[in-house]
Design an enzyme around this catalytic site. Structure first.
Site, PDB file in Angstrom:
ATOM      1  N   ASP A  25      43.173   4.854  49.688  1.00  0.00           N
ATOM      2  CA  ASP A  25      42.119   5.620  50.359  1.00  0.00           C
ATOM      3  C   ASP A  25      42.233   7.103  50.027  1.00  0.00           C
ATOM      4  OD1 ASP A  25      39.873   5.811  51.953  1.00  0.00           O
ATOM      5  OD2 ASP A  25      41.004   5.963  53.830  1.00  0.00           O
ATOM      6  N   ASN A  27      39.872   8.817  47.786  1.00  0.00           N
ATOM      7  CA  ASN A  27      39.255   9.245  46.517  1.00  0.00           C
ATOM      8  C   ASN A  27      38.110  10.233  46.760  1.00  0.00           C
ATOM      9  OD1 ASN A  27      40.885   7.369  45.353  1.00  0.00           O
ATOM     10  ND2 ASN A  27      39.269   5.905  44.820  1.00  0.00           N
ATOM     11  N   HIS A  42      36.854   8.408  42.313  1.00  0.00           N
ATOM     12  CA  HIS A  42      37.144   7.000  42.003  1.00  0.00           C
ATOM     13  C   HIS A  42      37.725   6.855  40.594  1.00  0.00           C
ATOM     14  CE1 HIS A  42      35.454   6.011  45.781  1.00  0.00           C
ATOM     15  NE2 HIS A  42      34.194   6.236  45.446  1.00  0.00           N
ATOM     16  N   LEU A 136      54.718  -9.511  37.177  1.00  0.00           N
ATOM     17  CA  LEU A 136      54.085  -8.940  38.382  1.00  0.00           C
ATOM     18  C   LEU A 136      52.782  -9.678  38.630  1.00  0.00           C
ATOM     19  CD1 LEU A 136      53.568  -6.734  40.609  1.00  0.00           C
ATOM     20  CD2 LEU A 136      52.521  -5.358  38.812  1.00  0.00           C
TER      21      LEU A 136
HETATM   22  C1  IPE Z   1      39.218   0.897  53.104  1.00  0.00           C
HETATM   23  O1  IPE Z   1      38.842   2.230  52.997  1.00  0.00           O
HETATM   24  C2  IPE Z   1      38.745   0.136  51.913  1.00  0.00           C
HETATM   25  C3  IPE Z   1      39.357   0.492  50.631  1.00  0.00           C
HETATM   26  C4  IPE Z   1      40.304   1.371  50.433  1.00  0.00           C
HETATM   27  C5  IPE Z   1      38.849  -0.224  49.508  1.00  0.00           C
HETATM   28  P1  IPE Z   1      37.557   2.807  53.731  1.00  0.00           P
HETATM   29  O2  IPE Z   1      37.505   4.257  53.404  1.00  0.00           O
HETATM   30  O3  IPE Z   1      36.357   1.997  53.396  1.00  0.00           O
HETATM   31  O4  IPE Z   1      37.917   2.556  55.272  1.00  0.00           O
HETATM   32  P2  IPE Z   1      37.417   3.253  56.594  1.00  0.00           P
HETATM   33  O5  IPE Z   1      35.910   3.229  56.559  1.00  0.00           O
HETATM   34  O6  IPE Z   1      37.940   4.653  56.581  1.00  0.00           O
HETATM   35  O7  IPE Z   1      38.012   2.430  57.702  1.00  0.00           O
HETATM   36  C1  IPE Z   2      38.908   4.694  48.719  1.00  0.00           C
HETATM   37  O1  IPE Z   2      38.535   6.016  48.773  1.00  0.00           O
HETATM   38  C2  IPE Z   2      38.152   3.910  47.669  1.00  0.00           C
HETATM   39  C3  IPE Z   2      37.165   2.976  48.212  1.00  0.00           C
HETATM   40  C4  IPE Z   2      36.956   2.723  49.483  1.00  0.00           C
HETATM   41  C5  IPE Z   2      36.358   2.277  47.256  1.00  0.00           C
HETATM   42  P1  IPE Z   2      37.300   6.487  49.633  1.00  0.00           P
HETATM   43  O2  IPE Z   2      36.079   6.426  48.768  1.00  0.00           O
HETATM   44  O3  IPE Z   2      37.201   5.724  50.917  1.00  0.00           O
HETATM   45  O4  IPE Z   2      37.701   7.978  49.903  1.00  0.00           O
HETATM   46  P2  IPE Z   2      37.509   8.790  51.246  1.00  0.00           P
HETATM   47  O5  IPE Z   2      38.196   8.027  52.336  1.00  0.00           O
HETATM   48  O6  IPE Z   2      36.030   8.893  51.489  1.00  0.00           O
HETATM   49  O7  IPE Z   2      38.151  10.105  50.968  1.00  0.00           O
HETATM   50 MG    MG Z   3      37.988   6.034  52.769  1.00  0.00          MG
END
Ligand code: IPE
Ligand code: IPE
Ligand code: MG
Length: 246
Positions: A25, A27, A42, A136
């Site tokens: 999480d 990105n 991403h 792995l």
């Molecule tokens: C969880 O992250 C899903 C992934 C990392 C793929 P999210 O950013 O979607 O989660 P919430 O919305 O903060 O719970």
């Molecule tokens: C995680 O990073 C990747 C996916 C959920 C695909 P986010 O896109 O949720 O990044 P934040 O949480 O908005 O910073």
């Molecule tokens: Mg996120």
């Protein structure tokens, strides 16, 4: 250490978790902080995936599950979803040869019926090409919801005795995984949030949870080492009074 919830293979005595799961999480925030589009985050996150997968293999972690796209992530803007889907397709195409060289078996867990046919073909090709790899087991969770997988497994237990191990097999099938992997020993989430966001709810019954504020694009192999050290310091009791013996 032993594994309690499903009776799966236990974590090894050397303190290496049998199964590490990562919620990648942060990105979007990483990109926004730099005045860039979220999709840039991403792309940077995909580079982190490469380095972390390689480090996990070097460290001897047998199973690594990465949360790449949740079933709820479809709620994001169409352009961001399209960019992520295109990134998955390119990642799979580019990584197969590297995985073959390094003994990494790729599996993708989650629903496939909402993915573009070209992506499904890419998933099937990557899985088939790396099926024999043993160093792995890399599982990517795409269009994944733990609650949906549990409901699907419950629907498909016809004829299978409703025991923990029977259910675990049904759960693997419901997630499109062909065989059962051990329960999660270490669940790591980057980006500072302290929640599971519908990831591996059954499999994490006794997982050690480690949260870091580090955003995924800046997460390094050293951060994985720090999480593994934290894991080794934990006293895992599985409901007993003393820590499970080595
Ligand atoms: C969880 O992250 C899903 C992934 C990392 C793929 P999210 O950013 O979607 O989660 P919430 O919305 O903060 O719970
Ligand atoms: C995680 O990073 C990747 C996916 C959920 C695909 P986010 O896109 O949720 O990044 P934040 O949480 O908005 O910073
Ligand atoms: Mg996120």
């Amino acid at each position: 250490m032993r594994s309690a919830a499903g009776g799966q293979r236990a974590a090894s005595d050397d303190g290496i978790p049998a199964h590490v799961a990562i919620i990648m999480d942060g990105n979007g925030r990483w990109a926004t902080q730099r005045g860039k589009a979220r999709t840039t985050g991403h792309l940077a996150g995909a580079r982190t995936v490469r380095s972390v997968v390689e480090h996990a293999r070097r460290t001897g972690i047998p199973v690594l599950t990465l949360y790449a796209f949740s079933a709820d992530n479809w709620r994001r803007p169409e352009a961001e979803v399209a960019a992520l889907m295109s990134l998955f397709r390119r990642y799979l195409a580019a990584e197969v040869s590297r995985c073959l060289e390094n003994g990494i078996r790729i599996s993708v867990i989650g629903r496939r019926d909402r993915l573009a046919p070209a992506l499904v073909r890419g998933i099937e090709a990557a899985e088939a090409a790396t099926r024999h790899c043993r160093d792995l087991r890399l599982r990517l969770a795409v269009d994944y919801s733990a609650r949906d997988a549990i409901v699907e497994a419950a629907r498909n237990t016809d004829g299978v005795p409703m025991t923990r191990s029977g259910f675990v097999r049904a759960l693997a099938l419901a997630s499109n995984d062909l065989d059962v992997v051990p329960d999660v020993d270490l669940l790591l989430r980057t980006g500072g949030e302290q929640r599971l966001s519908d990831f591996l709810l059954w499999e994490c019954a006794y997982a050690e949870l480690v949260f870091t504020r580090r955003l995924w694009p800046e997460f390094t192999p050293r951060d994985l080492d720090a999480a593994l050290l934290e894991y080794r310091r934990r006293d895992r009791r599985f409901g007993a009074i003393e820590a499970a013996a080595g």
